[in-house]
Motif scaffolding. Structure first.
Motif, mmCIF file in Angstrom:
data_model
loop_
_atom_site.group_PDB
_atom_site.id
_atom_site.type_symbol
_atom_site.label_atom_id
_atom_site.label_comp_id
_atom_site.label_asym_id
_atom_site.label_seq_id
_atom_site.Cartn_x
_atom_site.Cartn_y
_atom_site.Cartn_z
ATOM 1 N N ILE A 2 19.589 -10.939 -15.203
ATOM 2 C CA ILE A 2 20.158 -11.852 -14.211
ATOM 3 C C ILE A 2 19.874 -11.357 -12.796
ATOM 4 O O ILE A 2 19.533 -12.137 -11.894
ATOM 5 N N ALA A 3 19.986 -10.039 -12.630
ATOM 6 C CA ALA A 3 19.704 -9.451 -11.314
ATOM 7 C C ALA A 3 18.240 -9.643 -10.941
ATOM 8 O O ALA A 3 17.909 -9.916 -9.772
ATOM 9 N N HIS A 4 17.367 -9.517 -11.930
ATOM 10 C CA HIS A 4 15.934 -9.701 -11.685
ATOM 11 C C HIS A 4 15.645 -11.140 -11.272
ATOM 12 O O HIS A 4 14.856 -11.385 -10.341
ATOM 13 N N LEU A 5 16.252 -12.108 -11.939
ATOM 14 C CA LEU A 5 16.069 -13.512 -11.595
ATOM 15 C C LEU A 5 16.604 -13.804 -10.191
ATOM 16 O O LEU A 5 16.014 -14.573 -9.432
ATOM 17 N N ALA A 6 17.725 -13.178 -9.856
ATOM 18 C CA ALA A 6 18.315 -13.365 -8.530
ATOM 19 C C ALA A 6 17.373 -12.842 -7.442
ATOM 20 O O ALA A 6 17.220 -13.460 -6.381
ATOM 21 N N GLN A 7 16.733 -11.710 -7.732
ATOM 22 C CA GLN A 7 15.786 -11.139 -6.767
ATOM 23 C C GLN A 7 14.553 -12.042 -6.596
ATOM 24 O O GLN A 7 14.073 -12.240 -5.480
ATOM 25 N N GLY A 183 13.499 -23.676 -6.744
ATOM 26 C CA GLY A 183 14.330 -24.647 -7.457
ATOM 27 C C GLY A 183 14.364 -24.401 -8.948
ATOM 28 O O GLY A 183 15.408 -24.568 -9.597
ATOM 29 N N LEU A 184 13.209 -23.983 -9.515
ATOM 30 C CA LEU A 184 13.137 -23.728 -10.949
ATOM 31 C C LEU A 184 14.029 -22.556 -11.350
ATOM 32 O O LEU A 184 14.763 -22.626 -12.349
ATOM 33 N N LEU A 185 13.988 -21.483 -10.589
ATOM 34 C CA LEU A 185 14.802 -20.304 -10.887
ATOM 35 C C LEU A 185 16.285 -20.578 -10.680
ATOM 36 O O LEU A 185 17.133 -19.974 -11.351
#
Length: 295
Positions: A2-7, A183-185
């Motif tokens: 989740i942290a990686h996606l947030a970054q 937008g996708l992320l």
């Protein structure tokens, strides 16, 4: 994870802000020309009014969401820059163009945006309001991305890329890519979907640019043809029409002239339309003979 996606989301959002900021600055050379000439000439205010409306619409949508801060930042900057462009345009525009611009501003910004905010605030609540505004943003963005079709048609027709700046096309394509992934992320398809179309049209514009950048514009040939047609028409108009009285060159009346005149003219060259004239013999002879033709 989740942290990686947030970054990644933050990275694409920041890149989207940077590229979009460059796109907002793209019209500066145009307004520099306006400033130098003290006139807007053939430039239109519509792109800047539409840009302001789009930025305001996305800010309203972002305020209804909770995790799209970067959408607010870039569109706030966009609102400021587009407002400057519009004010600059209105200052240098002639009266007619200024009135048309003011009508468009009232219609799109005051009435259009006002109705969207007012109706969604009155007749929608909570998540539903965000969904409705999101769909409005999506449809409007699709219309904005479809607008370059006119430019693509002109490029194909004229085989010229004069009116399709490649740097702006590249910037818009990169912007579409960044905001698509942002937008996708986020899982926000109202942001992602329009940018698919933007990316597609951007790629098409760049392909057409490299196909036609060294081509000779067809429009030049068309202008030459039209010019030649006008010259031909002017030459035809200069030929006198035969009515009741006809003026005919004496050299064209060999079979109709008296013998004493013909002796001074000389004889015609074979298969030619001109005569070999003896200047001494024709010193006192008129250049034309007028023949009255009866009805």
């Amino acid at each position: 994870m989740i942290a990686h996606l947030a970054q990644l989301t933050l990275a694409f959002g920041l890149l989207g802000n940077i590229v979009s900021f460059m796109v907002f600055l793209a019209p500066i050379p145009t307004f520099y020309k306006v400033y130098k000439k003290k006139s807007t000439e053939g430039f239109q205010s519509a792109p800047y009014v539409v840009g302001l409306f789009s930025a305001m619409l996305w800010i309203y949508y972002a305020l209804l969401k909770s995790n799209v801060l970067l959408l607010i930042t870039i569109n706030s900057v966009g609102c400021f820059i587009e407002t400057l462009y519009i004010c600059f345009f209105l200052f240098y525009a002639p009266k007619k163009a200024r009135m048309e611009s003011l009508k468009l501003i009232v219609l799109l910004i005051v009435v259009g945006f006002g109705l969207i905010v007012g109706l969604t605030q009155l007749f929608a609540t909570g998540v539903t309001r965000g969904v409705i505004v999101g769909w409005i943003c999506l449809v409007f963005s699709l219309c904005v991305f479809v607008a370059p079709l006119g430019v693509l048609r002109q490029v194909i027709k004229t085989k010229s890329v004069e009116y399709m700046p490649i740097l702006l096309s590249v910037a818009l394509t990169l912007s579409a890519v960044m905001w698509f992934f942002y937008g996708l992320l986020l899982g926000d398809f109202n942001i992602a979907i329009p940018n698919v179309l933007g990316f597609t049209f951007g790629i098409i514009q760049m392909i057409l640019y490299f196909i036609y950048k060294n081509k000779k514009p067809v429009i030049i040939d068309e202008k030459i043809s039209k010019f030649e047609e006008k010259i031909t028409a002017m030459e035809v108009q200069r030929i006198p029409e035969f009515k009741d009285t006809k003026s005919i060159d004496v050299v064209e009346l060999k079979g109709m002239m008296p013998a004493e005149i013909l002796s001074g003219v000389g004889k015609y060259a074979d298969n030619a339309n001109h005569a070999v004239v003896n200047p001494q013999a024709l010193r006192n002879m008129p250049n034309h003979m007028t023949i009255e033709v009866g009805a």
